[in-house]
Design an enzyme around this catalytic site. Structure first.
Site, PDB file in Angstrom:
ATOM      1  N   SER A 116     -37.468 -26.204 -51.942  1.00  0.00           N
ATOM      2  CA  SER A 116     -36.329 -26.579 -51.089  1.00  0.00           C
ATOM      3  C   SER A 116     -35.498 -27.650 -51.745  1.00  0.00           C
ATOM      4  CB  SER A 116     -36.824 -27.174 -49.770  1.00  0.00           C
ATOM      5  OG  SER A 116     -37.612 -26.293 -49.075  1.00  0.00           O
ATOM      6  N   HIS A 137     -34.985 -19.077 -52.298  1.00  0.00           N
ATOM      7  CA  HIS A 137     -35.260 -20.040 -51.220  1.00  0.00           C
ATOM      8  C   HIS A 137     -35.151 -19.359 -49.860  1.00  0.00           C
ATOM      9  CE1 HIS A 137     -34.135 -23.978 -48.986  1.00  0.00           C
ATOM     10  NE2 HIS A 137     -35.437 -23.823 -49.021  1.00  0.00           N
ATOM     11  N   GLU A 149     -31.478 -18.078 -50.384  1.00  0.00           N
ATOM     12  CA  GLU A 149     -30.607 -18.657 -51.404  1.00  0.00           C
ATOM     13  C   GLU A 149     -31.182 -18.269 -52.774  1.00  0.00           C
ATOM     14  OE1 GLU A 149     -28.859 -22.618 -49.135  1.00  0.00           O
ATOM     15  OE2 GLU A 149     -30.763 -22.811 -50.181  1.00  0.00           O
ATOM     16  N   ASN A 187     -29.350 -27.066 -47.213  1.00  0.00           N
ATOM     17  CA  ASN A 187     -29.902 -28.414 -47.063  1.00  0.00           C
ATOM     18  C   ASN A 187     -28.920 -29.505 -47.484  1.00  0.00           C
ATOM     19  OD1 ASN A 187     -32.287 -27.864 -45.783  1.00  0.00           O
ATOM     20  ND2 ASN A 187     -33.430 -27.551 -47.679  1.00  0.00           N
TER      21      ASN A 187
HETATM   22  N1  LIG Z   1     -41.757 -25.308 -44.440  1.00  0.00           N
HETATM   23  C1  LIG Z   1     -40.482 -25.027 -44.557  1.00  0.00           C
HETATM   24  O1  LIG Z   1     -39.714 -25.077 -43.571  1.00  0.00           O
HETATM   25  C2  LIG Z   1     -39.930 -24.624 -45.893  1.00  0.00           C
HETATM   26  C3  LIG Z   1     -38.721 -23.912 -45.936  1.00  0.00           C
HETATM   27  C4  LIG Z   1     -38.230 -23.472 -47.167  1.00  0.00           C
HETATM   28  C5  LIG Z   1     -38.918 -23.795 -48.324  1.00  0.00           C
HETATM   29  N2  LIG Z   1     -40.084 -24.529 -48.268  1.00  0.00           N
HETATM   30  C6  LIG Z   1     -40.787 -24.792 -49.527  1.00  0.00           C
HETATM   31  O2  LIG Z   1     -41.860 -23.856 -49.620  1.00  0.00           O
HETATM   32  C7  LIG Z   1     -42.966 -24.456 -50.318  1.00  0.00           C
HETATM   33  C8  LIG Z   1     -44.199 -24.396 -49.451  1.00  0.00           C
HETATM   34  O3  LIG Z   1     -43.962 -25.044 -48.228  1.00  0.00           O
HETATM   35  P1  LIG Z   1     -44.896 -24.794 -46.947  1.00  0.00           P
HETATM   36  O4  LIG Z   1     -44.208 -25.463 -45.808  1.00  0.00           O
HETATM   37  O5  LIG Z   1     -45.244 -23.363 -46.841  1.00  0.00           O
HETATM   38  O6  LIG Z   1     -46.187 -25.637 -47.358  1.00  0.00           O
HETATM   39  P2  LIG Z   1     -47.679 -25.523 -46.791  1.00  0.00           P
HETATM   40  O7  LIG Z   1     -48.267 -26.873 -46.922  1.00  0.00           O
HETATM   41  O8  LIG Z   1     -47.686 -24.862 -45.450  1.00  0.00           O
HETATM   42  O9  LIG Z   1     -48.401 -24.520 -47.828  1.00  0.00           O
HETATM   43  C9  LIG Z   1     -48.573 -24.815 -49.166  1.00  0.00           C
HETATM   44  C10 LIG Z   1     -49.809 -24.085 -49.660  1.00  0.00           C
HETATM   45  O10 LIG Z   1     -49.871 -24.186 -51.087  1.00  0.00           O
HETATM   46  C11 LIG Z   1     -51.213 -24.360 -51.471  1.00  0.00           C
HETATM   47  N3  LIG Z   1     -51.231 -24.943 -52.804  1.00  0.00           N
HETATM   48  C12 LIG Z   1     -50.999 -26.228 -53.164  1.00  0.00           C
HETATM   49  N4  LIG Z   1     -51.068 -26.357 -54.513  1.00  0.00           N
HETATM   50  C13 LIG Z   1     -51.339 -25.124 -55.005  1.00  0.00           C
HETATM   51  C14 LIG Z   1     -51.506 -24.614 -56.313  1.00  0.00           C
HETATM   52  N5  LIG Z   1     -51.411 -25.388 -57.402  1.00  0.00           N
HETATM   53  N6  LIG Z   1     -51.760 -23.295 -56.469  1.00  0.00           N
HETATM   54  C15 LIG Z   1     -51.858 -22.476 -55.390  1.00  0.00           C
HETATM   55  N7  LIG Z   1     -51.718 -22.909 -54.107  1.00  0.00           N
HETATM   56  C16 LIG Z   1     -51.449 -24.213 -53.929  1.00  0.00           C
HETATM   57  C17 LIG Z   1     -51.822 -25.205 -50.403  1.00  0.00           C
HETATM   58  O11 LIG Z   1     -53.224 -25.077 -50.363  1.00  0.00           O
HETATM   59  C18 LIG Z   1     -51.117 -24.672 -49.144  1.00  0.00           C
HETATM   60  O12 LIG Z   1     -51.883 -23.656 -48.518  1.00  0.00           O
HETATM   61  C19 LIG Z   1     -42.498 -25.859 -50.720  1.00  0.00           C
HETATM   62  O13 LIG Z   1     -41.958 -25.801 -51.996  1.00  0.00           O
HETATM   63  C20 LIG Z   1     -41.418 -26.152 -49.663  1.00  0.00           C
HETATM   64  O14 LIG Z   1     -40.488 -27.100 -50.118  1.00  0.00           O
HETATM   65  C21 LIG Z   1     -40.601 -24.928 -47.076  1.00  0.00           C
END
Ligand SMILES: NC(=O)c1ccc[n+]([C@@H]2O[C@H](COP(=O)([O-])OP(=O)(O)OC[C@H]3O[C@@H](n4cnc5c(N)ncnc54)[C@H](O)[C@@H]3O)[C@@H](O)[C@H]2O)c1
Length: 383
Positions: A116, A137, A149, A187
């Site tokens: 993000s 994204h 995106e 964002n």
């Molecule tokens: N939550 C949102 O609203 C949102 C929206 C768009 C983008 N994002 C982006 O998406 C990504 C994930 O966000 P999320 O909210 O799903 O996070 P989350 O914490 O729900 O999930 C992340 C997962 O990644 C795993 N993980 C961590 N390091 C790892 C590795 N090295 N190899 C494999 N797995 C690994 C963790 O165990 C966890 O299960 C981030 O980059 C975030 O910025 C989030």
């Protein structure tokens, strides 16, 4: 083409659902096996619900779920043509992951990041073949929000963005292509929805329920404070701070003490039972009568800042006018695209609102975009 999703959290499980529903065998990997188990259990429930609601047949649901394959080792992803990482938002960890993937996957496989707030170019910098790295994204919840995106980095192959946009369309998504700049489109452009609402509250012009009601009165599904409580004040504050820092501390994106204090006190929003509003006895939906003149003043100020940000993103060629408007309607459900909205009263109107704010506060925060000035002088549309 086989797809892999890495990180089985909120975003990863949603993206895996979308890919599997589009017909791909979709590997799901996470360093924590329990995260994959939880995601698969969650997806099973989701598909059950879709069958109950008549949106999928029982056979389709079964077949789609069967396409989601839990992986326990990155090496199992060797046959994939597209890998989308949705792991923790940490540049070092993401760089290590793409560098490792590069050694496992064939040269033509695409490595996509769902980051993000990090630079796609910086993530790709860890690879010997950065031309195959791109940002995809998705928005939360990924199966429901159509926007994706598509963000090529500096070294990304010139044809990859178009290829990925076509693929996202085939997945039923609404792709927009944007430059690798802080906050991409949504964002960045959405920052004033929160920041200016907080300023209006901090100055004592209106309380939070009044500001929320005013914005809902012009078609936003949620007011800024309700929405921050839903997103989580910690997450929203981090995005605000990251975008501000990434723009080399441009005052336009400066975070607020109000939001910082919410985070410091653990008032994170719905998830912690209390944010700007209390959710202890169920969600409180503030419905209050609002003085029309006050509502109009609130809307005008927040909308002027949003339009200015959209105009500035266009001025700096972050994306096309059509894509900037599409991003806000398809990714965050804005009632209209901001550039289209600006046309209703014309650039001059919005420029004047900003000039009055700038004169009053003497802050660079209210500096009008050069595009707003230019459109006013020429009597042009912003689009
Ligand atoms: N939550 C949102 O609203 C949102 C929206 C768009 C983008 N994002 C982006 O998406 C990504 C994930 O966000 P999320 O909210 O799903 O996070 P989350 O914490 O729900 O999930 C992340 C997962 O990644 C795993 N993980 C961590 N390091 C790892 C590795 N090295 N190899 C494999 N797995 C690994 C963790 O165990 C966890 O299960 C981030 O980059 C975030 O910025 C989030």
């Amino acid at each position: 083409m086989k797809v892999a999703v890495i990180g089985a959290g909120t975003m990863g499980s949603g993206i895996a659902q979308v890919a599997a529903q589009a017909g791909h065998t979709t590997y799901l990997f996470d360093t924590r096996k329990e995260a994959v188990d939880k995601a698969v259990a969650g997806l099973t429930k989701t598909f059950d619900r879709l069958v109950e609601k008549g949106k999928l047949s029982a056979e389709e649901a079964k077949a789609t779920l069967a396409r989601i394959v839990p992986a326990t080792d990155l090496k199992e992803l060797a046959g994939c043509g597209l890998v989308i990482e949705a792991i923790i938002e940490d540049l070092g960890v993401k760089k290590r992951l793409v560098a490792e993937l590069e050694t496992i996957l064939p040269h033509e496989a695409v490595l996509a990041t769902n980051t993000s707030s990090l630079s796609v170019t910086a993530i790709a910098g860890a690879c010997a073949t950065p031309e195959r790295v791109i940002g995809l994204h998705f928005f939360n919840p990924a199966p429901l929000l159509p926007l994706v995106e598509v963000v090529p980095g500096l070294a990304t192959d010139g044809t990859l963005a178009t290829r990925m946009a076509t693929l996202m369309q085939a997945w039923g998504k609404a792709p927009v292509v944007c430059k690798d700049t802080p906050g991409f489109i949504v964002n960045r452009v959405a920052r004033p929805f929160y920041g200016e609402a907080i300023r209006i509250f901090e100055e004592g012009i209106a309380d939070m329920p009044t500001i929320d009601a005013a914005m809902k009165g012009v078609g936003f599904r949620m007011g800024p404070f309700e929405l921050m409580d839903l997103i989580g004040n910690d997450i929203n504050f981090t995005v605000t701070r990251t975008v501000w820092e990434a723009f080399f501390y441009d005052p336009r994106y400066k975070p607020s003490f109000t939001q910082q204090r919410q985070v410091e006190s653990g008032r994170l929003g719905r998830k912690s039972g209390r944010g700007y509003y209390s959710y202890v006895d169920g969600a409180s939906e503030p419905v209050i009568p609002v003085d029309p003149a006050l509502a109009a003043a609130i809307v005008e100020r927040i909308l002027a800042m949003l339009i200015n940000e959209a105009a500035d993103a266009l001025f700096w060629q972050v994306a096309s006018a059509a894509d900037i408007d599409r991003a806000m309607t398809k990714g965050v459900n804005y009632p209209k695209g901001l550039l289209a909205w600006a046309d209703e009263l014309g650039a001059k109107h919005w420029l004047n609102v900003l000039l009055v704010l700038q004169a009053r506060y003497g802050e660079d925060r209210y500096r009008p975009s050069p595009l707003l000035l230019e459109a006013t002088l020429k009597g042009n549309s912003l689009r």
